[in-house]
Structure formats: C-alpha cells, structure tokens
Design a protein around this motif. Structure first.
Motif, short mmCIF file in Angstrom:
data_model
loop_
_atom_site.label_atom_id
_atom_site.label_comp_id
_atom_site.label_asym_id
_atom_site.label_seq_id
_atom_site.Cartn_x
_atom_site.Cartn_y
_atom_site.Cartn_z
N GLU A 1 -0.13 -6.17 -4.46
CA GLU A 1 -1.46 -6.17 -5.05
C GLU A 1 -2.44 -5.38 -4.18
OE1 GLU A 1 -2.37 -10.27 -5.51
OE2 GLU A 1 -1.25 -10.50 -7.39
N GLY A 2 -2.29 -5.52 -2.85
CA GLY A 2 -3.17 -4.80 -1.94
C GLY A 2 -2.91 -3.31 -1.92
N VAL A 3 -1.63 -2.92 -1.93
CA VAL A 3 -1.27 -1.50 -1.89
C VAL A 3 -1.78 -0.77 -3.12
CG1 VAL A 3 0.68 0.11 -1.96
CG2 VAL A 3 0.74 -1.83 -0.41
N ARG A 4 -1.71 -1.41 -4.27
CA ARG A 4 -2.16 -0.77 -5.50
C ARG A 4 -3.63 -0.38 -5.46
NH1 ARG A 4 1.13 -4.82 -9.55
NH2 ARG A 4 3.06 -3.60 -9.63
N VAL B 1 3.36 1.81 -7.02
CA VAL B 1 4.19 0.94 -6.19
C VAL B 1 5.03 0.08 -7.13
CG1 VAL B 1 2.36 -0.80 -6.03
CG2 VAL B 1 4.22 -0.83 -4.38
N ASN B 2 6.31 -0.07 -6.78
CA ASN B 2 7.23 -0.80 -7.63
C ASN B 2 8.22 -1.57 -6.76
OD1 ASN B 2 10.13 -0.65 -9.15
ND2 ASN B 2 8.48 -1.05 -10.59
N VAL B 3 8.64 -2.75 -7.23
CA VAL B 3 9.59 -3.58 -6.50
C VAL B 3 10.81 -3.83 -7.36
CG1 VAL B 3 10.00 -5.80 -5.36
CG2 VAL B 3 7.75 -4.71 -5.21
N ASN C 1 20.05 -11.14 -1.50
CA ASN C 1 18.75 -11.33 -0.86
C ASN C 1 18.06 -9.99 -0.60
OD1 ASN C 1 19.15 -14.12 -0.73
ND2 ASN C 1 20.23 -13.97 1.22
N ARG C 2 18.40 -8.99 -1.39
CA ARG C 2 17.94 -7.63 -1.15
C ARG C 2 16.84 -7.22 -2.11
NH1 ARG C 2 20.80 -2.67 -2.77
NH2 ARG C 2 19.80 -0.93 -1.74
N PHE C 3 15.83 -6.54 -1.57
CA PHE C 3 14.72 -5.99 -2.33
C PHE C 3 14.55 -4.52 -1.97
CE2 PHE C 3 13.96 -10.47 -1.83
CZ PHE C 3 13.32 -10.89 -2.98
N MET C 4 13.97 -3.76 -2.90
CA MET C 4 13.56 -2.39 -2.62
C MET C 4 12.11 -2.23 -3.06
SD MET C 4 16.00 -0.49 -1.22
CE MET C 4 15.42 1.17 -1.56
N ILE C 5 11.30 -1.64 -2.18
CA ILE C 5 9.91 -1.30 -2.53
C ILE C 5 9.81 0.21 -2.59
CG2 ILE C 5 7.48 -1.47 -1.89
CD1 ILE C 5 8.12 -3.96 -0.30
N TYR C 6 9.24 0.73 -3.68
CA TYR C 6 9.04 2.17 -3.83
C TYR C 6 7.53 2.44 -3.94
CZ TYR C 6 14.01 2.19 -5.03
OH TYR C 6 15.37 2.03 -5.00
N GLU C 7 7.06 3.40 -3.17
CA GLU C 7 5.64 3.77 -3.17
C GLU C 7 5.50 5.28 -3.31
OE1 GLU C 7 4.50 0.17 -0.01
OE2 GLU C 7 4.26 2.28 0.56
N GLN D 1 -0.48 7.46 6.27
CA GLN D 1 -0.77 6.99 7.62
C GLN D 1 -1.93 5.98 7.62
OE1 GLN D 1 1.07 7.47 10.28
NE2 GLN D 1 2.46 8.73 9.03
N SER D 2 -2.91 6.18 6.75
CA SER D 2 -4.00 5.21 6.63
C SER D 2 -3.46 3.87 6.15
CB SER D 2 -5.06 5.73 5.64
OG SER D 2 -5.66 6.91 6.13
N HIS D 3 -2.50 3.93 5.27
CA HIS D 3 -1.87 2.71 4.80
C HIS D 3 -1.14 1.99 5.93
CE1 HIS D 3 0.81 -0.07 2.77
NE2 HIS D 3 1.86 0.64 3.15
N TYR D 4 -0.39 2.75 6.73
CA TYR D 4 0.34 2.14 7.85
C TYR D 4 -0.61 1.43 8.82
CZ TYR D 4 4.70 4.48 6.56
OH TYR D 4 5.84 4.89 5.91
#
Length: 338
Positions: free
Chosen positions: A265-268, A276-278, A285-291, A300-303
C-alpha cells in the motif's frame, strides 16, 4: 490370424465397457451427495428428475435398479442397469473417457509450460485450444437439439396422457432475473451435479474447462511487445523492473501478511512507482514482489524511504533466507501505463 483379431476385438470391447462404466461411476459420485457410497431414493430423485417423469415413476425405476433389495443403490447396480441400454453409447462413453484424459493432460502441460514459451508459441497454444473447444462445441450442439426434441415430445405425450406435467423450476440469473437459455441451464446443472441428462454432462464439463483455460491464458497478455524498434543511441526511454524473491520460515506466512500489505500500500503511493504486484506460490512459503519504477533515482529514493526500511525490519525474523533481488531495464513502450 483370425483368432488373434478376435482376441484383439474382444479386448477392445472389454476396454470400452470398462471406460463406459467409468462414466456411470462418475455420475454415481455426483449423485451421492452425502458420500456414503450409496444412493437413497431422495438422492436418486434429485439427480435424475428431468421434469417429465413423475415421482412415482422415478421411484418405480429406483426399485427396478435395486436388485439387492436394500432400498439403496450401489454403483454396481446403477452400472448394470444402464449397461442394458448401451448400444452406440458404449463407444461414445469410452471415447469421452479418453477425451477427458487427453484434455486434462493438455491443460496440465499448458499450465506447466505456457509461461516459458515465446509469444508466438503461446499464440499457437491458444489457437490449438480454441480449435479443440470449437470442435467439442460443434459436437455439443446436435446433442442439445436431439435432447430438447426428445424432451419436448416426452412432455407432450405425458400432457396428453395426464393433462399436465410438473414443471421444473426455471433457472434464473441472480443479477438480471432473466431465464438462461436451455444449453446454459444444462451446463449449470451438469457442473453442479444436477444434470438432467447423464450423457451430455462429461462433454459440456470439458468444454467449460477449455473455455475457462483459454480466457485465463488470454488475460495473461498484459504488455504490448514491440518486436523491433529503432531508437536514437543514448536515448533514456527505459523503466526499471525489480523483483524480490521471498521465502518465509515455516508457519511464518500468516505473520508476514500484515507487513507485506502495509508495504504494498505504501509503495503504490510513492513517486516514480508505476506498478507493484505480489504473487504467492500455493503450497509453499514463497512470495514474489514485482515493482516497476520510473528511473534509478526513484528506486534509490524508495530504498531510503521509511516504508522500505520498516518492511525490511518487520520481516527480517520471518525469512528463511535473505531477500533475493533482481532488476533489469525494459523499454517504456513495453509498459502500457507509462
């Protein structure tokens, strides 16, 4: 030679009989609502009622099938009864059994390999599935016509004999309250185990499965790829695609959900984030996040943001291993929202 041919024919006939029996066994399982391995009179009436036979006639048929006189039907009794009427349907049912196996195998192979294929290969897969669906639908239509005609004649004959017949409650759409066409009613009843005709159920089920698969595959195509594009040297017209491979510790999935939701929610809302998609992989127990990010500065501002730092701290003890991060540039023209 003749003896060998006779043995082969006998073997084929036996195989067809077993496969046809399998269709009736499947019918039995759908009719057996409480899964106790037998059909009560009520279960038999509910499944086989066609709006033409009366309750008394259905009960009479039930007792004819119940050769063991137990007031319940087992699968053997049901198969034995309908086998008397096989005729050409024995070969049809055997073919349906093979068809169902072939469709299932095709669906499994498509699910396993579709994402790894090129766009042209994916197109070919969808084309072959559609052609399969078209030919199966073409088989369905004449069957529907014959069934409708026979039911109309049966209803007319019963009306002449008895004055009226008990009408089957119409199937309505919950949204617009309009009656569905007969083929859709039959499909709905087949998929819910309330088919009015055991012969057409397997076919419409396979047609439905193929139709749903094709819709799902076509919906996956979300980017318009330019096969060849000429651009000036040094032109900065790319966006950044970043992926995070996340593996939680055992029983850590539930605890991971809250920080993940807050993070997404914050990244969006962050400047420069296009998407952004999950994805969660079932049974693991595996997830993937795509941005997708506008450029290196926005990433870099996000990091450096509190959102990213809070997420990393919240899930640090829930991870089986460190985050695996991958990133690469893709042309803006590949991403329709840019």
């Amino acid at each position: 030679k003749m003896e060998g041919e006779n043995q082969a024919l006998a073997k084929q006939l036996s195989s067809n009989s077993e496969k046809a029996r399998g269709i009736i066994e499947d019918t039995f399982r759908r009719a057996d609502k409480n899964d106790d391995g037998s059909l009560s009179l009520e279960e038999f009436r509910t499944y086989f009622a066609d709006g033409i036979l009366s309750k008394e006639q259905l009960e009479e048929m039930f007792h004819q099938i119940d050769t063991h006189r137990t007031n319940n039907l087992d699968v053997g009794e049901l198969c034995e009864y309908f086998s008397k009427f096989w005729g050409p349907f024995e070969e049809i049912f055997a073919t349906l059994d093979d068809l169902s196996s072939s469709v299932t195998e095709a669906i499994h192979q498509t699910a396993d390999h579709y994402d790894k294929k090129t766009f042209i290969e994916q197109f070919a897969t969808r084309f072959l599935l559609k052609e399969t669906l078209n030919h199966m639908t073409a088989l369905e239509k004449p069957l529907e016509h014959v069934i409708d005609k026979l039911e109309e004649e049966a209803a007319e004959n019963r009306t002449n004999e008895h004055g009226s017949i008990p009408a089957r409650p119409p199937v309505t759409d919950s949204d617009n309250k309009t009656a569905k066409p007969r083929w859709q009613q039959r499909l709905d009843r087949s998929l819910s185990g309330q088919s009015d005709n055991a012969y057409i159920g397997p076919l419409v089920s396979e047609v439905s499965r193929l139709s749903q698969l094709i819709d799902k595959l076509e919906s996956k195509v979300t980017m318009e790829i330019v096969e060849e594009e000429e651009v000036p040297e040094g032109k900065q017209d790319t966006v950044l695609l970043v992926s995070y491979n996340i593996e939680c510790i055992k029983d850590g999935n539930s605890k991971f959900q809250d920080p993940l939701k807050s993070y997404v929610e914050g990244v969006r809302k962050q400047p420069g984030c296009y998407h952004v998609n999950v994805r969660r992989f079932s049974g693991t127990n595996r997830f993937m996040i795509y941005e997708v990010w506008l450029n290196e500065d926005s990433l870099q501002s996000h990091y450096a943001s509190i959102i990213n730092k809070t997420f990393r701290e919240s899930c640090s003890e829930l991870l089986e291993k460190p985050l695996e991060v991958k990133r690469f540039e893709i042309p803006e023209s590949w991403w329709p929202s840019v």
